[in-house]
Scaffold this active site. Structure first.
Site: not given
Length: 656
Positions: A369-372
């Site tokens: 998700g957004s941690t990427n």
């Protein structure tokens, strides 16, 4: 020759019963009658017999009265018969006997003198057996030497039924049953198991209890030294440490990975083998001293490990999550805690499923998700395609091919800087940056940060995730991968990404083992892990400021703030694929938060993952509070002081 009436007669003349020779007329008529007449009868004159003929070679007349055939040569008839010399036969027989006796004597000399050691050893091998003498398995400790797995000395109590005296039989049964909590009937079976010489009665007996039993001096009762693996309660590291089997061999976790180091080398002892192949431990035998295993010292901190496990489990149960993991590490790769939920008791591992025992921090792959997004932005910054102040026009949604991409919350079209795109966690803004970078370069940075390859920890069951090659990406995969969909990672891989940023752009392979300790207490440090620069220090510093804005007043992770400390981090909320349908529908969510502190001088990184929480599934709401709890405790435990600096004013919007 004399006849029966005393008269002499010619031996050549046939007797009264002889038949006349062939060709001779029979006697009869007047001659016969005159012979039987009175006394005045005149006797017939004797017939002249011709001399015998010399036999002819190759034939001749048949001999009267016998079968026809050649006669032996005259020389043989005239040679006198001689018997063999008995002395000669005796000498030959004696000579043969001497030769046989010499062969037997030589063989005896060979067996009893020349080959005696070989035959003696072979005979001894028939009744002696070599067995292993248990050795002490090395301990697994935290960085401060606190045990996470240890071996304690025990006794294996046995009986020799042949040695037990009849008048002691009942006493032996009673004492063993009462002292070790055994069934008297089962003990009696062992005691009466003749002709067996070795019957195990009890295992894992504390040495003190055996010493009390030994003081009774009961004949035929003995004990062997053994060791039992013990795991201190509430270490919170069961999924990482693993366990050993009944034979003391490591089966899972670090117990299995480090088995060669921990196990040591068993000793060797020869024991006598009794009837039926039963070993008799009391018999004398040659022994080789066992070599104890080496202790393994980890980089873990027991206190941080325990607290992380408690915080994770409490939050997972509160949200009804299916599972989760938490990792605490340094920017230089040393792991201080690695926990998993649910966990298990290694002392009773057979009661748990393989799924419950798996170390989810490396075994569970999920979409980041957004941690990427930090990788997408890092690549664009490193390539000089953008700056933290670059302004982008970001709508709520965008259409690419046949798919519509949206941000998590509705908003009108905004003018966001690159700082604002990360702080607001905009999917659409990140897609724009990803399109600038392109699939080839994005893939290269994902690989450089450690995606799609092992973490280097060599833990069993590790899932390296999925990262397809750019030539296999279809039309919408570049935008999907840009903000963390269409690929999968494990928690350790993602924690390593943020450790790289915190370490000034240098990625150091994560490590769990600090070194080993031998029997004399000498510490041997582990080899330095490999490291590689992924991004420049300038880019890493820019990313750190951008990540600090995420926890600010305009960011998505205000719950990650820690009073007195500057905190940088990123939320992540990703859809989960339903294994039954193969689609996102009904699969739930994965909630994550990963960050470091102090943001301007990083000391610790904390990664929190919650799988399929039933409520509050957004990363900033579900996972960020666990991050705050664990990071706060870890900073205090490590005595990390606040830097005392104030965060700079970071511009998020283009109209500011």
């Amino acid at each position: 020759m004399t006849s029966r009436d005393g008269r002499s007669r010619d031996p050549r003349r046939p007797g009264p019963s002889a038949r006349p020779a062939r060709g001779t007329p029979p006697r009869g008529g007047s001659q016969a009658r005159s012979r039987q007449g009175g006394a005045g009868a005149q006797r017939r004159a004797p017939r002249e017999v011709p001399p015998p003929r010399r036999p002819q070679v190759g034939g001749g007349a048949r001999r009267p009265g016998g079968p026809a055939g050649p006669r032996p040569p005259a020389s043989l008839l005239r040679r006198p018969f001689r018997r063999g010399n008995p002395r000669r036969r005796l000498n030959i027989a004696v000579t043969l006997m001497v030769v046989v006796l010499m062969v037997f004597a030589g063989r005896l000399v060979q067996i009893q003198a020349i080959d005696a050691p070989t035959y003696a050893a072979a005979a001894e091998d028939l009744r002696l057996t070599t067995i292993d003498i248990p050795t002490t398995r090395g301990d697994i400790t935290d960085v401060n030497g606190n045990p996470l797995a240890m071996s304690v000395e025990t006794r294996t109590v046995f009986v020799d039924p042949v040695e037990i005296r009849d008048d002691d039989r009942q006493r032996v049964i009673d004492e063993l049953s009462e002292r070790f909590g055994l069934d008297p009937a089962e003990v009696a079976e062992h005691v009466d198991a003749r002709p067996s010489r070795y019957e195990v009665v009890a295992q894992d007996v504390p040495p003190r209890k055996w010493d009390e039993m030994a003081e009774l001096g009961l004949q035929g009762v003995g004990a062997l030294v053994d060791y039992k693996r013990v795991y201190p309660e509430e270490t919170g590291a069961a999924d990482l440490i693993g366990f050993t089997g009944a034979d003391g061999q490591g089966l899972e976790g670090l117990e299995g990975v480090m088995d060669d180091t921990l196990a040591g080398e068993p000793g060797k002892q020869q024991v006598e083998t009794g009837a039926g192949g039963v070993q008799i431990p009391m018999a004398d035998g040659l022994a080789q001293e066992p070599v104890p295993g080496r202790d393994v010292r980890l980089t873990l901190d027991q206190d941080i490990q325990w607290h992380a496990q408690q915080a994770l489990a409490e939050r997972a149960e509160e949200l009804g999550a299916q599972g989760g993991s938490a990792i605490v590490m340094r920017p230089t790769g040393e792991i201080l805690a690695m926990t998993d939920y649910p966990t298990y008791d290694p002392a009773d591992y057979g009661e748990y499923s393989a799924e419950d025992r798996a170390n989810g921090a490396v075994a569970e792959a999920f979409e980041p998700g957004s941690t990427n997004k930090v990788i997408t932005l890092a690549g664009a910054l490193e390539e000089g395609l953008t700056t933290p102040e670059t302004v982008y026009t970001v709508p709520y949604s965008t259409q690419i091919h046949d798919r519509t991409f949206k941000d998590d919350h509705f908003h009108p079209t905004q003018r966001l800087t690159l700082n604002g795109i990360l702080a607001q966690s905009s999917n659409v803004g990140t897609i724009q940056v990803g399109q600038q970078l392109g699939r080839e370069r994005l893939y290269a940075y994902l690989r450089d940060f450690g995606f799609g390859e092992p973490t280097g920890l060599d833990l069993p069951g590790e899932n390296v995730g999925i990262l397809s090659k750019p030539e296999d990406w279809w039309g919408t995969q570049l935008p999907s991968v840009s903000f963390g969909q269409g690929l999968s990672v494990n928690a350790m891989q993602m924690a390593s990404v943020y450790a790289t940023v915190a370490n000034g752009g240098v990625r150091v392979e994560p490590t769990l083992v600090a070194g080993t300790v031998d029997g004399d207490g000498a510490f041997t440090p582990a080899e330095e892990p490999p490291s590689e620069r992924v991004i420049s220090e300038e880019t890493a510093d820019e990313l750190a400021l951008m990540l600090e804005a995420v926890t600010g007043e305009e960011g998505t992770a205000q719950a990650a703030q820690i009073p007195g400390y500057r905190v940088a981090g990123k939320t992540g909320t990703a859809n989960r694929v339903d294994p039954d349908t193969g689609s996102y529908s009904g699969g739930g969510h994965t909630s994550t938060f990963v960050g470091f502190a102090p943001a301007d001088d990083p000391e610790l990184i904390v990664q929190v993952v919650l799988h399929n929480p039933q409520r509050d599934y957004y990363g900033g709401e579900a996972a960020a509070p666990v991050f705050t709890d664990i990071m706060s405790f870890a900073l205090k435990t490590e005595k990390v002081q606040p830097t005392g600096t104030e965060p700079p004013n970071i511009r998020l919007f283009g109209d500011e």
